[in-house]
Structures are given as structure tokens and as C-alpha cells.
Design a protein around this motif. Structure first.
Motif, PDB file in Angstrom:
ATOM      1  N   GLY A 129       6.449   8.735   6.877  1.00 22.84           N
ATOM      2  CA  GLY A 129       7.369   8.738   5.749  1.00 22.84           C
ATOM      3  C   GLY A 129       8.547   9.664   5.938  1.00 22.84           C
ATOM      4  N   VAL A 130       8.358  10.733   6.701  1.00 26.36           N
ATOM      5  CA  VAL A 130       9.441  11.698   6.906  1.00 26.36           C
ATOM      6  C   VAL A 130      10.535  11.112   7.785  1.00 26.36           C
ATOM      7  N   TRP A 180       6.899   5.188   2.710  1.00 20.84           N
ATOM      8  CA  TRP A 180       7.456   5.513   1.394  1.00 20.84           C
ATOM      9  C   TRP A 180       7.994   6.933   1.367  1.00 20.84           C
ATOM     10  N   CYS A 181       8.949   7.140   0.482  1.00 19.81           N
ATOM     11  CA  CYS A 181       9.400   8.487   0.149  1.00 19.81           C
ATOM     12  C   CYS A 181       9.930   8.435  -1.273  1.00 19.81           C
ATOM     13  N   LEU A 182       9.299   9.200  -2.151  1.00 19.19           N
ATOM     14  CA  LEU A 182       9.682   9.212  -3.557  1.00 19.19           C
ATOM     15  C   LEU A 182       9.815  10.645  -4.045  1.00 19.19           C
ATOM     16  N   GLY A 183      10.699  10.850  -5.004  1.00 19.71           N
ATOM     17  CA  GLY A 183      10.880  12.192  -5.535  1.00 19.71           C
ATOM     18  C   GLY A 183      11.872  12.217  -6.677  1.00 19.71           C
ATOM     19  N   PHE A 184      12.096  13.426  -7.200  1.00 18.91           N
ATOM     20  CA  PHE A 184      12.943  13.529  -8.388  1.00 18.91           C
ATOM     21  C   PHE A 184      13.535  14.922  -8.515  1.00 18.91           C
ATOM     22  N   THR A 185      14.652  14.970  -9.206  1.00 19.69           N
ATOM     23  CA  THR A 185      15.206  16.197  -9.756  1.00 19.69           C
ATOM     24  C   THR A 185      15.077  16.066 -11.272  1.00 19.69           C
ATOM     25  N   ALA A 186      15.672  16.975 -12.016  1.00 17.70           N
ATOM     26  CA  ALA A 186      15.576  16.881 -13.466  1.00 17.70           C
ATOM     27  C   ALA A 186      16.283  15.639 -13.999  1.00 17.70           C
ATOM     28  N   ASP A 187      17.286  15.140 -13.278  1.00 19.29           N
ATOM     29  CA  ASP A 187      18.091  14.031 -13.782  1.00 19.29           C
ATOM     30  C   ASP A 187      17.771  12.685 -13.152  1.00 19.29           C
ATOM     31  N   THR A 192       5.887  11.805   0.480  1.00 15.86           N
ATOM     32  CA  THR A 192       5.939  10.649   1.370  1.00 15.86           C
ATOM     33  C   THR A 192       4.609   9.905   1.342  1.00 15.86           C
ATOM     34  N   GLY A 193       4.604   8.737   1.950  1.00 15.07           N
ATOM     35  CA  GLY A 193       3.371   7.961   2.086  1.00 15.07           C
ATOM     36  C   GLY A 193       3.496   6.990   3.240  1.00 15.07           C
ATOM     37  N   THR A 194       2.419   6.835   3.989  1.00 16.88           N
ATOM     38  CA  THR A 194       2.379   5.871   5.081  1.00 16.88           C
ATOM     39  C   THR A 194       1.057   5.126   4.998  1.00 16.88           C
ATOM     40  N   SER A 195       1.129   3.808   4.970  1.00 15.53           N
ATOM     41  CA  SER A 195      -0.087   3.014   4.823  1.00 15.53           C
ATOM     42  C   SER A 195      -0.808   2.876   6.162  1.00 15.53           C
ATOM     43  N   THR A 196      -2.009   2.343   6.103  1.00 15.07           N
ATOM     44  CA  THR A 196      -2.806   2.124   7.304  1.00 15.07           C
ATOM     45  C   THR A 196      -2.070   1.210   8.273  1.00 15.07           C
ATOM     46  N   ASP A 197      -2.137   1.530   9.535  1.00 13.96           N
ATOM     47  CA  ASP A 197      -1.513   0.747  10.607  1.00 13.96           C
ATOM     48  C   ASP A 197       0.014   0.754  10.526  1.00 13.96           C
ATOM     49  N   SER A 241       0.839  -1.199   0.000  1.00 15.51           N
ATOM     50  CA  SER A 241       0.000   0.000   0.000  1.00 15.51           C
ATOM     51  C   SER A 241       0.875   1.250   0.000  1.00 15.51           C
ATOM     52  N   PRO A 242       0.706   2.142  -0.988  1.00 18.34           N
ATOM     53  CA  PRO A 242       1.582   3.319  -1.079  1.00 18.34           C
ATOM     54  C   PRO A 242       1.152   4.486  -0.209  1.00 18.34           C
ATOM     55  N   GLY A 243       0.020   4.363   0.498  1.00 11.49           N
ATOM     56  CA  GLY A 243      -0.428   5.486   1.309  1.00 11.49           C
ATOM     57  C   GLY A 243      -0.642   6.725   0.450  1.00 11.49           C
ATOM     58  N   SER A 244      -0.130   7.857   0.926  1.00  9.80           N
ATOM     59  CA  SER A 244      -0.333   9.137   0.226  1.00  9.80           C
ATOM     60  C   SER A 244       0.598   9.335  -0.958  1.00  9.80           C
ATOM     61  N   ALA A 245       1.441   8.369  -1.257  1.00 12.05           N
ATOM     62  CA  ALA A 245       2.396   8.547  -2.348  1.00 12.05           C
ATOM     63  C   ALA A 245       1.728   8.642  -3.711  1.00 12.05           C
ATOM     64  N   LEU A 246       0.439   8.308  -3.800  1.00 13.87           N
ATOM     65  CA  LEU A 246      -0.279   8.420  -5.076  1.00 13.87           C
ATOM     66  C   LEU A 246      -0.978   9.771  -5.239  1.00 13.87           C
ATOM     67  N   LYS A 247      -0.948  10.621  -4.213  1.00 16.97           N
ATOM     68  CA  LYS A 247      -1.660  11.908  -4.311  1.00 16.97           C
ATOM     69  C   LYS A 247      -1.179  12.782  -5.472  1.00 16.97           C
ATOM     70  N   PRO A 248       0.131  12.831  -5.785  1.00 18.96           N
ATOM     71  CA  PRO A 248       0.532  13.654  -6.935  1.00 18.96           C
ATOM     72  C   PRO A 248      -0.191  13.288  -8.226  1.00 18.96           C
TER      73      PRO A 248
END
Length: 767
Positions: A577-578, A550-557, A540-545, A358-365
Motif C-alpha cells: 500500500g505504501v 489501498w491507502c485511506l486517511g483523513f485530516t479534519a476537513d 494502508t492495506g494489501t490483499s492476499t496475493d 478485499s481491503p487487506g489491513s485497511a479495516l484494522k482501525p
């Protein structure tokens, strides 16, 4: 002319009868012929082992994009070996080997008769075989032949085969075959692999003492194993050094320095820097080296970073972590850490990057991207962050924020940066629900979400579906590529061309919000692990319980995906997630940009800089404490703020949807309610029935209070809409409406003051 003198026979033979002399001459001739045949002709009757020509099979290497070793797989016989040309074998190792095994290698023709005579003499003296007197050629034949008992016929066959080898192969070929077939112990075959195993260095960097040590091992690899019996190995080494001084006249001081050199073996450690990837690829390997897109140094460093973070958080019950790093322009996988402790028994061999979680809030973007692209929203759009319920096939469902608090009217910019749940659910509903979002994710390469969209519902944006880290990381890379999908690659290809990325407004606005540390300060603080010294979009994302982090992100490269949790599905203890995946993400991004200047995206054309009021979403002519500066597309600029947005005291006027929130926890010094029960703003929001649920069937149960006849009717506009039904009795009390159910099929209508209406059909049965 003087005639040549006749051959004079020995005196003892001249005195014998003529016929006896003739017999002796014949016997000598026959003996010479037999010796000649045995030495030059008979060897051709003994075939040369095929392995001498073909050499031993190499074990397969998994290499990074620079050719550095990631993993070295064993052959089916559990040996590791790399073929090496004789030209690359150090002269010290050649001399040490010849001094130990066959000092007259370049003088004999496959059999050393002096050594053989000495071996026979020693065997007679000791009444047992104490030395085989085998030349290097004979040893090569023995190594390359099938194992046979140690008998005189076997020895004769090896000698004649060695003669055959000597007559058909050069000394360099024989010595090269010998070195490549030698067993140096610890399942290491050949000097190249032996140097890697024992000293962790290439052959060219071996010292004289190290060469002598290696030269001594093939005599008895187990007994002379320097890891188990270093004294015996050093004793053999020093004996060989003394032999080299005698045979090759090496300087005394050099020999003594080599003898004094301490034995320094490479510490045994992980020989596989990408064990999960190696395990996956090995099943499909065609017994040839594999060149991957990974970086050995990056792989090593990120494994250490993940291992350290797990150790730091061990009291929070965190056992596993996974990292994926992608190069955006090519789709190359630069690092792949399935779990940092592969050899541990607690599921260390499971590749966590390929397990759907479960990705939690990581799908909000992706929810807000859909809202930008299909619902005409922008980061300035206001969404109510108030208690909210929605109905789906499973009935009415209420949503809450992470901290169970509400902010009232918020911009998407702040809602996404602070990872608020309710605005994300409302945005997904406005953009068409889970179906278009799943379709969008599939376009980005996500295949994990296989269920019907109704199965996930609007909770999809909060993690009601499961997805793998590999797929989610590449989906984030698609955001960094401004919507362009490239399948991730593990193998290098010279035909691949870097992708040229042009910024698109929706993707650029999304990345700009995700990189804005000021916007997320209210939720995460000003100096969280999400803050980096360069622009970086991160979520970031944190699933139930607390089962997944998760923590995902990007720069240009680069795009980085991190997962932290437990593969046995047990929950962590109070980790977000933080604090869980965030530190790994932070350290990974810093490591990636150590020697790579960070880059960001070019601003799209047609963007207008404006000041947006954070509670109304409208433009202000100038900045003040309640505005934020935004860059928005010229064709989607919000309206300018008007007097009607505020009361005479400067409070923001809110519609009746905010009444319960403002009464319970809202900032009354800043907000006030509109007296209009049906303001024009309502017309932009659909009239929705939350209860009864769509396609619902209700059962009247005599065991329930009142037989279960009372059904609460709910809508997004409580108190401002009218319920009715041609077949059911509906009562209203304190703004709450209830239907009294009877068996049959019934139609329930909902109408507001502006004339809008909607209906829902239900079926009622009696048990």
C-alpha cells in the motif's frame, strides 16, 4: 374653389375603346389585389414550425459545484447544443453571418426579391440552380421544418412561411432562432457549442477571424470542416472577411490582421472529466443540467495523478486505480475517479470505486476502535505479537504478520501504526469477534459485508471480507467525524448545513496513532509516502496475493480513499500500500491543501499526558529510551510500573505465553520469562480450545494413516492446561495432547491450574 384634376390614363389606353379600358383597369386591380393577398394574407395559411418558437433542445450538462462543466452529454440525435440569447452573440459573429448569408436581412420582409432575381438570372445562364437566394428567415423555416425535396412548390411554401414568420416575429427573435438552430459541423449546434468545440472558449472571447470562420461553416459543415479541410475553411473565412469590409465598411487593417491570424483549433481531448459518474447519472437524468458537489479542477488533477502513477508502476503489472475524496463536514464528494483511463479497452469503463474488493489491513482501525469502545483498551494496551492460532467453523487457523516476524509484547499504538496482523486479530477476538465489527461498519454505511459473521471469522480485520472504495472511504470519514455518519452526496443542496464535530477520546486516540509517523517508522521508514507536512491519519492495506492495494486517511476537513490494482483480478508484482496507492494518496492530500490550510482535531477534555513503557504498557514517572509519550483518558490510565515488572538485570519479565517466541527469535537481552506457570495476568485472557473446532464433525477414513483416528488438541495455553474426556483416550507427549477418536458423540474438557475450564462437543463417524 379649384377641383382636383382627374386621373389621367396613359395615351395608349385613352385611344382604346371604352370597354377595353374598363377591362384593363379591372385586370390591374385584380392583379394588385392578388399581389397584396399573396404578400400579406396568403402567408397566414402556412403554419409556422413549432421549433422556431420552442428552439432546439439543449443537451444536458454535468456541472461541478462552481458551475464548471464536467461532462456534456449528446442529445438522442447525437448533437450537443446550448441555447444562447441574441444579446450574448458577439457583434462580429452577427455581422459575419449576415454578410455571408443575408446582408439585407433588416430591410426585407422575409423574401429578398433582388437576390431572387439574381438567382433566377444566374440559373438561366448556368442552366442549373447555382444559388437559392434564401434569406435567413427562409433558412430558419427550412431548418425547423421536416426535410423535403428541393422543388419549386417547396421553395414557394418556404417563402410564404417566411413571410408569416416576419409578420408575427421581430427580427431579433428570428435571428436568435436562426443562430440556435445552425449546424456548425462535428455534431455542434448553435454558436455557443461551436465556440467550445472548435476553440475551447466562450463566445465573448472569439476574435474577428474566429467569428468569420464560424460564420462560414453552416453553408457546408462537412466540406468546410476545419479539422479535416482547414484550407477550405480558411478560404471561406477570408471571403467572408472581404464581404464584411464591403458591407460594414470595416477598416482595411483590421480585415488584413484577421486574414493573417493562423487557424488555432482546440486539440481534441477528453470532454468528460467524470465519465464513470456521468454514465451512472445519465441513466437517471431528466434532461436537465445536473449540479454536482465535485470540483472540475480537482477531478482533472487527480485523474492526471492516478494516470501518472499507473505509468510509473507499469512494470509492476498495475493497470487501474480509483480515488474518492470527501468533505467531512458535509459528506460532499469532491472527486470521483473510477479509473483514470476511461477510453482504454482493458476495463477502463468499469467504475472501480463501486467494485467490492478485499481491503487487506485497511479495516484494522475499526478493529481497534471497537477494542477502545467495548473492551476498555487504549493505545497503551499491550497485545502479544507471537505465533497465534484460532479456531472457527472452518477449523484451526494460524495467523502471521506481513513480514512473518514477531515483536513479542507491543502496544496497540505501535501495532496499528506498523500494521501488525496478529495484534489486530487478538484485539478483534477480545472485542467480541467479527459480529460487533460488522455491526459497527454497518452503522458507518457499509453494506458490502452481507455474509454471516462466521463466514469472515477473525480474518475480517485482515481483509477476509470485500468492501467497495466508496463505502470504505465514507467509513473513514465517519472516523474523522468522531463517529457521526453522513451519507455521501453527489448533488449540491442549499439546505445542507456543515456538521459541527467534537472530538471523542476513542476516535481522537485512533486518529492520533494513525497520524504518528514515528510510530510507523519501524515498519515503513521515516520518509515513506505516508508522511505529510501536516497531521494526517493514514492507513494502508494489501490483499492476499497482491490483488488489491489501498491507502485511506483523513485530516479534519477531507477524507481520501485510493485503490490500486487490476480489475481482471490478476495480481500485482510485489507492491504494498505504501508504494502502490500511497503515492497517489500523498499527492492527493497535497493537492487538496494547496489553497486550504490543513486542520486537525481539538484535543478532547480529560486527557492526561503520560509516559508509557512500550513493553509493559504501564506508566513511568519520567521518559526514557523505552517509553513513549501518550495522551490517554483520565479514567483509563494504566497502572504505574512496579519492580515486579523487571528482573534484577532490568529485563522485562514476560509470562509463559511468550516462551516459544523468546526461544526462537525474541530479544533475550531485553526480555526474560516468568517462572510462574499461571500468573495473575493470565486470568484476563479466556481459556480457549483451538482444536477441535466448534460444531465439528470428524470422519474416520481407512485411506488415511491410522484411519484418521488421531486428533491433535490445541489451546492458547499449551503445556499449562489439562485435557480430559469421559469417552475418549487422550495421550500427552512433549507437551502435545492427542485424542484417539472412536465413532459417536464425545465431550472433551480443558482445565488450567487455576480451576478454569471449558468444554467442546464433537461428533465422529466412520466411512
Amino acid at each position: 374653389m379649384q377641383r382636383p384634376s382627374a386621373i389621367r390614363l396613359p395615351q395608349w389606353l385613352r385611344t382604346k375603346p371604352k370597354h377595353l379600358r374598363r377591362k384593363c383597369l379591372w385586370a390591374g386591380g385584380i392583379a394588385l389585389s392578388l399581389a397584396f393577398s399573396s404578400y400579406y394574407l396568403l402567408p397566414f395559411a402556412f403554419p409556422i414550425p413549432e421549433k422556431i418558437a420552442s428552439g432546439p433542445g439543449d443537451s444536458v450538462l454535468l456541472l461541478d459545484h462552481n458551475g464548471k462543466e464536467l461532462a456534456h452529454w449528446v442529445r438522442p440525435d447525437y448533437y450537443r447544443h446550448r441555447t444562447i440569447d441574441l444579446d450574448l452573440v458577439p457583434e462580429d459573429l452577427i455581422q459575419a453571418t449576415l454578410a455571408a448569408e443575408d446582408k439585407r436581412f433588416y430591410q426585407h420582409g422575409g423574401m429578398d426579391f433582388r437576390a431572387t432575381a439574381r438567382a433566377i438570372r444566374d440559373s438561366i445562364d448556368q442552366k442549373r440552380f447555382v444559388s437559392g437566394a434564401s434569406t435567413i428567415t427562409q433558412q430558419t423555416v427550412k431548418i425547423c421544418s421536416q426535410r423535403a425535396s428541393r422543388t419549386i412548390p417547396t421553395k414557394i411554401r418556404e417563402c410564404l412561411t417566411a413571410r408569416h414568420v416576419e409578420m408575427t416575429h421581430g427580427k431579433g427573435e428570428i435571428l436568435s432562432a436562426y443562430f440556435n438552430h445552425l449546424d456548425y459541423g462535428n455534431r455542434s449546434q448553435g454558436p455557443l457549442q461551436a465556440a467550445r468545440h472548435y476553440f475551447g472558449k466562450p463566445l465573448s472571447q472569439l476574435s474577428l477571424a474566429e467569428c468569420a470562420l464560424l460564420a462560414g461553416l453552416p453553408q457546408a459543415p462537412s466540406r468546410l470542416n476545419p479539422r479535416r479541410n482547414p484550407e477550405a475553411a480558411v478560404k471561406r473565412r477570408n471571403w467572408i472577411l472581404d464581404r464584411m469590409r464591403i458591407v460594414y465598411k470595416l477598416p482595411e487593417d483590421r480585415i488584413e490582421r484577421a486574414k493573417a491570424e493562423p487557424l488555432q483549433l482546440q486539440q481534441r481531448g477528453p470532454t468528460n472529466r467524470a465519465p464513470h459518474l456521468a454514465g451512472l447519472l445519465r441513466r437517471n437524468s431528466k434532461r436537465q443540467d445536473l449540479h454536482t458537489t465535485l470540483s472540475a479542477e480537482l477531478q482533472r488533477d487527480l485523474t492526471a495523478i492516478a494516470r501518472q502513477q499507473i505509468q510509473v508502476l507499469r512494470d509492476k503489472h498495475i493497470q487501474h486505480a480509483a480515488i474518492v475524496v470527501l468533505h467531512n463536514q458535509t459528506g460532499n464528494v469532491l472527486a470521483h475517479v473510477g479509473t483514470p483511463n476511461f477510453h482504454l479497452s482493458n476495463a477502463g469503463q468499469i467504475d472501480a470505486t463501486r467494485i467490492a474488493r478485499s481491503p487487506g489491513s485497511a479495516l484494522k482501525p475499526f478493529t481497534y476502535l471497537l477494542a477502545f469502545e467495548q473492551a476498555g483498551m487504549t493505545p497503551a494496551t499491550i497485545i502479544p505479537d507471537i505465533p497465534t492460532s484460532f479456531a472457527d467453523v472452518r477449523g484451526e487457523k494460524s495467523f502471521v504478520n506481513y513480514n512473518r516476524l514477531y515483536r513479542g509484547p507491543v502496544t496497540i499504538h505501535h501495532a496499528l501504526a506498523s500494521s501488525l496482523n496478529i495484534p489486530a486479530v487478538r484485539a478483534l477476538n477480545a472485542a467480541g469477534g467479527p459480529a460487533p465489527m460488522i455491526k459497527q461498519l454497518q452503522q458507518f454505511g457499509v453494506t458490502s459485508l452481507k455474509e454471516d459473521p462466521r463466514h469472515y471469522g477473525l480474518g475480517l480485520t485482515l481483509g477476509s471480507g470485500e468492501i467497495t472504495l466508496m463505502e470504505l472511504t465514507n467509513a473513514y470519514a465517519c472516523l474523522a467525524r468522531m463517529g457521526k455518519h453522513i451519507p455521501m452526496r453527489f448533488f449540491s443542496s442549499s439546505q445542507s448545513q456543515p456538521l459541527s464535530i467534537a472530538s471523542k477520546p476513542s476516535y481522537w486516540m485512533l486518529a492520533n496513532t494513525l497520524s504518528n509517523n514515528a510510530a510507523r517508522t519501524a515498519a515503513f521508514g521515516p520518509n515513506s509516502q505516508l508522511r505529510l507536512p501536516f497531521p494526517c491519519a493514514v492507513k494502508t492495506g494489501t490483499s492476499t496475493d497482491f490483488r488489491d492495494n489501498w491507502c485511506l486517511g483523513f485530516t479534519a476537513d477531507f477524507t481520501v480513499g485510493v485503490w490500486v490494482g487490476n480489475l481482471d483480478n490478476t495480481p500485482m508484482r510485489g507492491i504494498s500500500g505504501v508504494t502502490g496507492a500511497g503515492p497517489i494518496f500523498h499527492a492527493t492530500m497535497l493537492r487538496l491543501h494547496n489553497n486550504h490550510p490543513p486542520a486537525w482535531f481539538d484535543q478532547p477534555s480529560g486527557m492526561i499526558r503520560c509516559h508509557i513503557h512500550t513493553s509493559t504498557g504501564k506508566q513511568f514517572p519520567e521518559a526514557n529510551e523505552h517509553t513513549i509519550e501518550m495522551l490517554l483518558p483520565a479514567d483509563t490510565l494504566p497502572l504505574m510500573s512496579q519492580r515486579g515488572d523487571f528482573d534484577t538485570h532490568g529485563k522485562v519479565i514476560l509470562d509463559q505465553r511468550y516462551s516459544a517466541w523468546l526461544t526462537s527469535e525474541g530479544d533475550r537481552a531485553r526480555y526474560t520469562l516468568s517462572s510462574d506457570l499461571n500468573p495473575p495476568a493470565f486470568h484476563h485472557h479466556p481459556l480457549r480450545i483451538l482444536s477441535p473446532s466448534r460444531e465439528a464433525k470428524y470422519l474416520l477414513d481407512p485411506d488415511l494413516p491410522g484411519n484418521g483416528k488421531k486428533l491433535a488438541l490445541r489451546t492458547d495455553f499449551p503445556g499449562r492446561a489439562i485435557w480430559s474426556s469421559p469417552t475418549l483416550e487422550i495421550s500427552t507427549k512433549n507437551g502435545e495432547s492427542t485424542a484417539i477418536l472412536t465413532p459417536g458423540v464425545h465431550l472433551i474438557h480443558l482445565r488450567d491450574h487455576s480451576g478454569r475450564q471449558t468444554s467442546r462437543s464433537i461428533e465422529v463417524e466412520e466411512l
